[in-house]
Design a protein around this motif. Structure first.
Motif, short mmCIF file in Angstrom:
data_model
loop_
_atom_site.label_atom_id
_atom_site.label_comp_id
_atom_site.label_asym_id
_atom_site.label_seq_id
_atom_site.Cartn_x
_atom_site.Cartn_y
_atom_site.Cartn_z
N GLU A 46 -3.66 -8.47 -40.09
CA GLU A 46 -3.24 -7.16 -39.59
C GLU A 46 -2.50 -7.21 -38.25
N GLY A 47 -1.51 -8.13 -38.18
CA GLY A 47 -0.71 -8.23 -36.96
C GLY A 47 -1.42 -8.85 -35.79
N LYS A 48 -2.53 -9.56 -36.03
CA LYS A 48 -3.31 -10.19 -34.97
C LYS A 48 -3.50 -11.67 -35.28
N ALA A 49 -3.64 -12.44 -34.23
CA ALA A 49 -4.09 -13.83 -34.33
C ALA A 49 -5.36 -13.95 -33.49
N ASP A 50 -6.48 -14.15 -34.16
CA ASP A 50 -7.73 -14.42 -33.46
C ASP A 50 -7.84 -15.93 -33.29
N ILE A 51 -7.94 -16.39 -32.05
CA ILE A 51 -7.97 -17.82 -31.77
C ILE A 51 -9.31 -18.18 -31.16
N ALA A 52 -9.96 -19.18 -31.73
CA ALA A 52 -11.25 -19.66 -31.22
C ALA A 52 -11.18 -21.16 -31.03
N VAL A 53 -11.72 -21.62 -29.92
CA VAL A 53 -11.76 -23.05 -29.62
C VAL A 53 -13.22 -23.47 -29.50
N LEU A 93 -13.68 -20.65 -26.25
CA LEU A 93 -12.78 -19.51 -26.07
C LEU A 93 -12.71 -18.72 -27.36
N CYS A 94 -12.59 -17.42 -27.23
CA CYS A 94 -12.31 -16.55 -28.37
C CYS A 94 -11.45 -15.40 -27.85
N ASN A 95 -10.24 -15.29 -28.38
CA ASN A 95 -9.32 -14.26 -27.91
C ASN A 95 -8.43 -13.81 -29.05
N SER A 96 -7.84 -12.63 -28.92
CA SER A 96 -6.95 -12.07 -29.95
C SER A 96 -5.60 -11.73 -29.34
N PHE A 97 -4.56 -11.93 -30.12
CA PHE A 97 -3.19 -11.69 -29.66
C PHE A 97 -2.43 -10.93 -30.74
N ASP A 98 -1.53 -10.06 -30.30
CA ASP A 98 -0.63 -9.37 -31.22
C ASP A 98 0.48 -10.33 -31.64
N VAL A 99 0.69 -10.47 -32.95
CA VAL A 99 1.73 -11.37 -33.44
C VAL A 99 2.51 -10.68 -34.55
N GLN A 100 3.78 -11.01 -34.62
CA GLN A 100 4.64 -10.48 -35.67
C GLN A 100 5.35 -11.58 -36.44
N ALA A 101 5.40 -12.78 -35.86
CA ALA A 101 6.16 -13.86 -36.47
C ALA A 101 5.44 -15.19 -36.28
N ASP A 102 5.88 -16.19 -37.06
CA ASP A 102 5.27 -17.51 -36.95
C ASP A 102 5.43 -18.10 -35.56
N THR A 103 6.54 -17.80 -34.89
CA THR A 103 6.76 -18.32 -33.54
C THR A 103 5.77 -17.70 -32.55
N ASP A 104 5.37 -16.44 -32.76
CA ASP A 104 4.35 -15.82 -31.91
C ASP A 104 3.02 -16.57 -32.03
N VAL A 105 2.65 -16.88 -33.28
CA VAL A 105 1.40 -17.59 -33.52
C VAL A 105 1.41 -18.93 -32.81
N LEU A 160 -0.50 -22.67 -28.88
CA LEU A 160 -0.18 -23.84 -28.06
C LEU A 160 -0.46 -23.58 -26.58
N ASN A 161 -0.31 -22.34 -26.15
CA ASN A 161 -0.67 -22.01 -24.76
C ASN A 161 -2.17 -22.11 -24.55
N VAL A 162 -2.95 -21.65 -25.54
CA VAL A 162 -4.40 -21.81 -25.47
C VAL A 162 -4.75 -23.29 -25.40
N ALA A 163 -4.09 -24.11 -26.23
CA ALA A 163 -4.34 -25.55 -26.23
C ALA A 163 -4.03 -26.17 -24.87
N ARG A 164 -2.91 -25.77 -24.28
CA ARG A 164 -2.52 -26.33 -22.98
C ARG A 164 -3.53 -25.95 -21.90
N LEU A 165 -3.95 -24.68 -21.89
CA LEU A 165 -4.88 -24.21 -20.86
C LEU A 165 -6.25 -24.87 -20.97
N HIS A 166 -6.60 -25.34 -22.18
CA HIS A 166 -7.92 -25.95 -22.38
C HIS A 166 -7.85 -27.46 -22.55
N GLY A 167 -6.72 -28.03 -22.17
CA GLY A 167 -6.59 -29.48 -22.17
C GLY A 167 -6.74 -30.11 -23.55
#
Length: 259
Positions: free
Chosen positions: A158-165, A173-185, A190-197
């Motif tokens: 439903e236009g969201k990406a729920d990301i859990a690490v 981590l558990c956070n949700s982001f608004d996404v419309q395209a594969d590049t948004d996902v 990848l930003n979550v990955a970078r921030l969490h090493g």
């Protein structure tokens, strides 16, 4: 037969499921009309959806919406509403609920608009409310937990990406982001990955969800991460009746099969 109602911004998705020698499962989706009130939508659904008619036992309302988590050791019931309101300010009255995620050592807080909650309780007085993310996080906490290091899960809906690490069974981590395209996902993951090493050359990334965006997101993520796997429900759940039924959201599927 137990009744499950998944409530999102766009639809009421209804399921009846009972595990017998021969499991019985029925599923339907009622599209909410934004131009009329929720009360009118609910009335229309109850009048037209066969799964909402007849005897109803153990109604479970599965709420799709923002969540925040509190370590189990720090959770105090009396603080739940204040913590949730701090994370998600709103001028509308809401009722705050909480679900335990024991493997992850966390309590998940979620909420539902007070008016919607009252209308649902009028229609289903014995209803129990739970978050759509609860079953997912319980499932993800165990999936791949024997593998050392961090692993990332992306659930698209439903236009969201729920990301859990997770690291082992511990939720990082558990956070949700608004996404419309594969590049948004890919961007948010990848930003979550970078921030969490997280080392994208080795760490596993799992992508779940319904619809074409999942496959497109997997393809996009594989441009940057070496170990990206799509979660195929029919394979994951060994061609289970629920997993083989078209249109069932992955979070509801996980709840029904693993409940």
């Amino acid at each position: 037969m137990p009744l499950y109602i998944r409530l999102s911004e766009y639809a009421l998705e209804t399921a009846r499921y009972e595990l017998r020698r021969e499991p019985e499962f029925h599923f339907s989706s009622f599209r909410l009309r934004p131009q009329v009130s929720f009360a009118m939508n609910l009335r229309e659904a109850c009048d037209t959806e066969p799964l909402l008619q007849g005897a109803i036992s153990e109604p479970q309302i599965v709420v799709v919406g923002p969540v925040t988590l509190v370590p189990l050791a720090d959770f105090q019931e009396e603080d739940a509403a204040r913590l949730y309101d701090f994370c998600f300010p709103s001028e509308r009255r809401r009722r705050v609920f909480y679900d335990p995620v024991p493997r992850a050592g966390a309590m998940l807080l979620f909420a539902l608009d007070e008016v919607l909650c009252q209308k649902l309780l009028e229609a289903f007085p014995d209803a129990h409310f739970l978050s759509a993310q609860t079953a997912l996080l319980r499932h993800f906490a165990a999936k791949g937990a024997t593998r050392p290091g961090k692993r990332t899960f992306v659930h698209l809906h439903e236009g969201k990406a729920d990301i859990a690490v997770f690291e082992d069974e511990r939720l990082m981590l558990c956070n949700s982001f608004d996404v419309q395209a594969d590049t948004d996902v890919a961007y948010f993951t990848l930003n979550v990955a970078r921030l969490h090493g997280i080392d994208v050359s080795e760490a596993p990334f799992y992508v779940a969800g319904n619809g074409p965006l999942r496959e497109a997101a997997i393809t996009e993520l594989r441009k940057y991460a070496a170990n990206v796997a799509g979660i195929n429900p029919s394979a994951e759940y060994n061609r289970h009746l629920v997993a083989m039924t078209p249109g069932v959201p992955y979070d509801l599927m996980t709840l029904l099969i693993e409940n």
